[in-house]
Design an enzyme around this catalytic site. Sequence first.
Site, PDB file in Angstrom:
ATOM      1  CG  HIS A 120     -13.602  26.646  43.033  1.00 29.39           C
ATOM      2  ND1 HIS A 120     -12.423  25.919  43.196  1.00 29.39           N
ATOM      3  CD2 HIS A 120     -14.598  25.758  43.218  1.00 29.39           C
ATOM      4  CE1 HIS A 120     -12.721  24.662  43.469  1.00 29.39           C
ATOM      5  NE2 HIS A 120     -14.037  24.540  43.494  1.00 29.39           N
ATOM      6  CG  HIS A 122     -18.933  25.355  45.265  1.00 27.97           C
ATOM      7  ND1 HIS A 122     -19.399  24.570  44.237  1.00 27.97           N
ATOM      8  CD2 HIS A 122     -17.659  24.968  45.491  1.00 27.97           C
ATOM      9  CE1 HIS A 122     -18.448  23.738  43.860  1.00 27.97           C
ATOM     10  NE2 HIS A 122     -17.378  23.963  44.605  1.00 27.97           N
TER      11      HIS A 122
END
Length: 134
Positions: A120, A122
């Site tokens: 993922h 950020h």
Amino acid sequence: MSSEAEKSEQAAAAGAGDTGEPTIFDKIIAKQIPADIIYEDEEALAFRDINPQAPVHFLVIPKHRNGLTQLSKATEANEQVLGHLLLVAGRVAKQEGCTRGFRVVINDGPDGCQSVYHVHLHVMGGRKLNWPPG
């Protein structure tokens, strides 16, 4: 140690990684856990971080993990989805008002402070970000 660092160490101690078990992100994708979703297409999902570190802080994740738990474990087969995640990050950052810039961070492994083993991004912005990041 920060709470994110603690979560990372707990995840490592619990054997997080390629367990095959659904992650919290898999549950968000399946709409089993609510999230403030700000972008979605067939390959990616973007949602606001529940513990924001900047005025704008959201995550971009692949909707189909396909074993992509860490950036360090990516292969050529992941090239298209990784590129797509970066394009989504830039598009959504602009949508969220980050016209003067933003930062993209990918935590990898325990020393990189990764607490969820589902790759993922950020994306943070909305203010001047400090350097070095820590």
